[in-house]
Enzyme design. Structure first.
Site, mmCIF file in Angstrom:
data_model
loop_
_atom_site.group_PDB
_atom_site.id
_atom_site.type_symbol
_atom_site.label_atom_id
_atom_site.label_comp_id
_atom_site.label_asym_id
_atom_site.label_seq_id
_atom_site.Cartn_x
_atom_site.Cartn_y
_atom_site.Cartn_z
ATOM 1 N N ARG A 236 0.815 -1.213 0.000
ATOM 2 C CA ARG A 236 0.000 0.000 0.000
ATOM 3 C C ARG A 236 0.850 1.266 0.000
ATOM 4 O O ARG A 236 0.502 2.269 -0.636
ATOM 5 C CB ARG A 236 -0.962 -0.031 1.180
ATOM 6 C CG ARG A 236 -2.188 -0.871 0.857
ATOM 7 C CD ARG A 236 -2.745 -1.635 2.033
ATOM 8 N NE ARG A 236 -3.800 -2.535 1.526
ATOM 9 C CZ ARG A 236 -3.546 -3.733 0.969
ATOM 10 N NH1 ARG A 236 -2.299 -4.154 0.846
ATOM 11 N NH2 ARG A 236 -4.537 -4.483 0.538
ATOM 12 N N LYS B 40 5.544 2.186 11.808
ATOM 13 C CA LYS B 40 5.205 2.244 13.233
ATOM 14 C C LYS B 40 4.804 0.860 13.749
ATOM 15 O O LYS B 40 4.242 0.048 12.983
ATOM 16 C CB LYS B 40 4.100 3.280 13.474
ATOM 17 C CG LYS B 40 2.789 3.030 12.714
ATOM 18 C CD LYS B 40 1.854 2.158 13.508
ATOM 19 C CE LYS B 40 0.688 1.700 12.666
ATOM 20 N NZ LYS B 40 0.074 0.462 13.171
#
Length: 347
Positions: free
Chosen positions: A35, A114
């Protein structure tokens, strides 16, 4: 009611296509990597030129699928590629640390998905190496770079809400039994994938909490299933909940003495929110396209601008904030007994 604005501020987010074009190498071939690459290719000036995976077949398949020039059957080969300016680390959570250090020690600017590490100690280690090598390094907390959150920052900075009193937010998503988030060997559980958005949101709005109270519900398979958190800072309070067992609204509220902001779910993605006066006499609505992960390119454009300017971080997500978010999450996990395998092994 006084002081309520006549209109909402305009996002100051620069056009992502105006950022200097850098050559990106991607470490990892999973869901988020695909993505990220697609978003950069469709919406930015950035060039993704190489991908690295643990094996040649996986790298080649990913490169063919997303249209990348070069595939490296090893992380070392990717970070050694002289045509790569910046490395995006998109490997599983429990190998963010070694992959980030590998890229930095190879002299590459680095963006780490993250959370940047499993805990604050790992994040500090990455920050220390980046500082020593004088390289750009940032956590890929994409929410911080969305236009919606720039508008929210302007509202908060202007004091429109008055005295801030509370943050209420949740993030629950159902995952099947075979998903990586349910696997202890991959640092599973809701905190790293979902809870990081909640804790980051609180720190962005209220600052670091003075006190944290947390309770968790184990799944019986070695990972935590859901966690409830209460955080206080002076007279302010945050009430948070995250779960991998079921879907929840994933909405958020920032409450103040003069006005309240209600952010539509998923609050951490592009979308809308409503600002309402406390006496209910006035209301303003913010809308933007629900682009979901198509908006990952905003953080890449920020990285490119900062690197081009000779900077080693971004004020929108400095490493000090990433470390502090993990420090608070460490305390939450300490209270819930949510210890990762690497931590039990002393790593």
């Amino acid at each position: 009611m006084t002081g309520f604005p006549e209109s909402l501020p305009i996002a100051r987010t620069p056009d992502p296509t105006s950022a200097p074009a850098l050559r990106w190498g991607v470490l990892g071939t999973g869901w988020i990597a695909e993505r990220f690459v697609g978003s950069l290719q469709r919406h930015s000036s950035q060039r993704v030129v190489a991908v690295g995976s643990r094996g040649s077949a996986g790298a080649a398949s990913f490169a063919e699928r997303v249209g990348i020039e070069r595939a490296h059957g090893g992380y070392e080969a990717l970070v050694a590629d002289p045509e790569v300016d910046v490395v995006y680390v998109a490997t599983p959570h429990n190998v963010h640390l070694p992959c980030a250090l590998l890229a930095l020690e190879a002299g590459k600017h680095t963006l780490v998905e993250k959370p940047i590490g499993l805990n604050a100690g790992q994040a500090r280690e990455i920050a220390e190496v980046a500082q020593r090598r004088e390289l750009f390094c940032m956590e890929a907390y994409w929410t911080a770079f969305l236009p919606k959150f720039d508008v929210l920052r302007q509202i908060l900075d202007a004091g429109v809400l008055g005295e801030l009193t509370a943050v209420v937010a949740d993030f629950g998503e159902w995952f099947p039994d075979d998903h990586r988030i349910r696997r202890p060997a991959l640092a599973g559980g809701p905190m790293l994938d979902l809870g990081t958005y909640l804790v980051s949101f609180v720190l962005d709005v209220l600052g670091s909490p003075d006190h944290v109270l947390a309770r968790g519900v184990p799944t019986g398979t070695g990972v935590n299933g859901q966690t409830a958190m209460i955080m206080t800072r002076g007279r302010q309070q945050a009430v948070l909940h995250t779960s991998l067992l079921s879907n929840t609204p994933t909405a958020a509220t920032i409450a103040g003495s003069q006005a309240t902001i209600r952010i539509d779910g998923p609050f951490y993605q592009p979308g809308g929110f409503t600002l309402t006066a406390s006496d209910l006499t006035a209301s303003l609505r913010y809308e933007e396209p629900l682009d979901k992960h198509e908006a990952l390119h905003f953080q890449a454009a920020e990285v490119a601008r900062r690197i081009n300017a000779g900077e080693t971080g971004s004020p929108l997500r400095p490493l000090s904030v990433s470390i502090e978010v993990l420090r608070v999450m460490d305390e939450v996990r300490r209270q819930t007994g949510d210890l990762f395998r690497e931590e039990r092994d002393g790593r």
